[in-house]
Motif scaffolding. Structure first.
Motif, short mmCIF file in Angstrom:
data_model
loop_
_atom_site.label_atom_id
_atom_site.label_comp_id
_atom_site.label_asym_id
_atom_site.label_seq_id
_atom_site.Cartn_x
_atom_site.Cartn_y
_atom_site.Cartn_z
N MET A 1 0.82 -1.20 0.00
CA MET A 1 0.00 0.00 0.00
C MET A 1 0.86 1.27 0.00
SD MET A 1 -3.44 0.26 0.36
CE MET A 1 -4.56 1.63 0.50
N ALA A 2 2.07 1.16 0.57
CA ALA A 2 2.97 2.33 0.60
C ALA A 2 3.36 2.72 -0.82
CB ALA A 2 4.22 2.02 1.43
N ASN A 3 3.58 1.70 -1.69
CA ASN A 3 3.92 2.00 -3.09
C ASN A 3 2.74 2.69 -3.78
OD1 ASN A 3 5.32 -1.13 -2.76
ND2 ASN A 3 6.61 0.64 -3.31
N LEU A 4 1.53 2.19 -3.48
CA LEU A 4 0.31 2.80 -4.04
C LEU A 4 0.23 4.27 -3.66
CD1 LEU A 4 -3.29 1.27 -3.78
CD2 LEU A 4 -2.85 3.62 -3.20
N LYS A 5 0.36 4.53 -2.36
CA LYS A 5 0.20 5.91 -1.87
C LYS A 5 1.30 6.82 -2.42
CE LYS A 5 -1.34 6.74 2.33
NZ LYS A 5 -1.48 6.73 3.81
N GLY A 6 2.53 6.32 -2.40
CA GLY A 6 3.65 7.14 -2.88
C GLY A 6 3.49 7.49 -4.34
#
Ligand code: PHE
Length: 339
Positions: free
Chosen positions: A222-227
């Protein structure tokens, strides 16, 4: 006989003098000099003349025939010259006349924003793919983990062509199409038209545009998605823009979210564009559901991914402060020239 010859002479000359086309002239030639022409017929009757008259009349007839031929030739020459002059006069081109200016068209605001969005994602290593607008129910719903009774499948909301074919309601079927064709790592965006049975008004149209995004690899979180999506929003709307993610539900992502941006019009203070909330919803997103990965023969214990989908029309309206979606599809040049 002599009188007859004289009258043929004067009559033919008078007729030749009145012609104004090559065709009329040819008719006169046939009339007098042709095989059945008046002069030819007359000469056939020479046998009835007295022997001493024959050479005299014969000579006269030859003279008259030559004269008529000559006159016809001369007249033909003049007529041809006149016709050529007339043609040249008609074909005359005034090269000093000013040309008709052609107005150049404008790039459509949707095309401009799409190019900009594509550039941003290409800069992050994505490639661009496209898929069909007439789509299988399987790709649009089944493979995307929609349950059999999911409301979006409703005949009222979706344009079905047959029981198995429809006009795609979203660009998401291309998540599946891409994963069937390509092994991870995957990084694609898919722009295109989508269709829903909506009444036309300032914010709805039965045809609009989406851009799908899909990333699949080992260790995607999810961190990749948000970034990725935060960087995208800042590049598109400006560094000062803030983003937030709200939990949401989509059948084909888990967890799912919607991303809001601070309103680019009021900067977050609240205005008519953001309905006084300071925030504007930009896209839906989430981690690709394991069922969807498995539907595409990708091992969900090894790979994970995120997907997102945004409405191009809405983003263009926000970016250019366009208040009515219908303007996008009317192709009025006065509107298009402004961008
Ligand atoms: N397809 C969804 C829609 O049309 C958007 C979406 C795409 C959501 C990808 C999550 C992931 O609303």
């Amino acid at each position: 006989m002599k009188d007859k010859l004289e009258s043929i002479k004067s009559q033919s000359i008078a007729e030749i003098d009145t012609v104004d086309s090559i065709q009329q002239l040819e008719e006169i030639r046939i009339k007098y000099l042709g095989k059945k022409g008046q002069l030819t017929q007359l000469l056939r009757g020479m046998g009835q003349l007295k022997p001493e008259e024959r050479p005299v009349i014969g000579q006269l007839a030859n003279e008259i025939r030559d004269m008529i031929s000559e006159k016809i030739e001369e007249t033909a020459y003049c007529l041809k010259r006149k016709e050529r002059e007339k043609r040249l006069r008609n074909e005359f081109i005034d090269v000093t006349m000013p040309g008709r200016t052609k107005k150049l068209g404008n790039r459509h605001p949707l095309t401009k924003v799409l190019d900009e969005i594509e550039d941003i994602f290409i800069g992050m290593g994505f490639s661009i793919v496209e898929g069909p607008e007439i789509e299988k129910v399987y790709y649009n719903f089944d493979a995307l983990n929609h349950s059999e009774h999911h409301p979006a499948r409703d005949m009222q909301d979706t344009f079905y062509i047959t029981e198995e074919l429809l006009l795609r309601t979203q660009t998401s079927p291309n998540q599946v199409r891409t994963m069937e064709k390509q092994k991870p790592p995957i990084r694609v965006i898919v722009p295109g038209r989508v269709y829903r049975s909506d009444e036309i008004d300032a914010t709805h149209s039965p045809m609009f545009h989406q851009i799908e995004g899909l990333v699949v690899d080992k260790g995607i979180t999810m961190a990749n998605l948000k970034g990725t999506l935060e960087l995208f929003a800042k590049k598109l709307f400006g560094e000062h823009i803030q983003t937030k993610f709200r939990p949401h539900y989509f059948p084909f992502t888990e967890p799912s979210a919607e991303m809001d941006c601070t309103c680019s019009s009021c900067g977050g203070d609240g205005c008519h564009i953001c309905k006084n909330t300071g925030w504007i919803e930009i896209l839906g997103a989430g981690m690709v559901h394991p069922n969807v990965l498995e539907n595409c023969n990708i091992d969900s214990t090894v790979y994970s991914g995120f997907a997102f989908g945004m409405g191009l029309d809405r983003i263009a309206m926000l970016k250019y402060d366009i208040s009515d979606l219908r303007l996008m599809f009317e192709n009025d040049k006065r509107f298009l020239e402004q961008f």
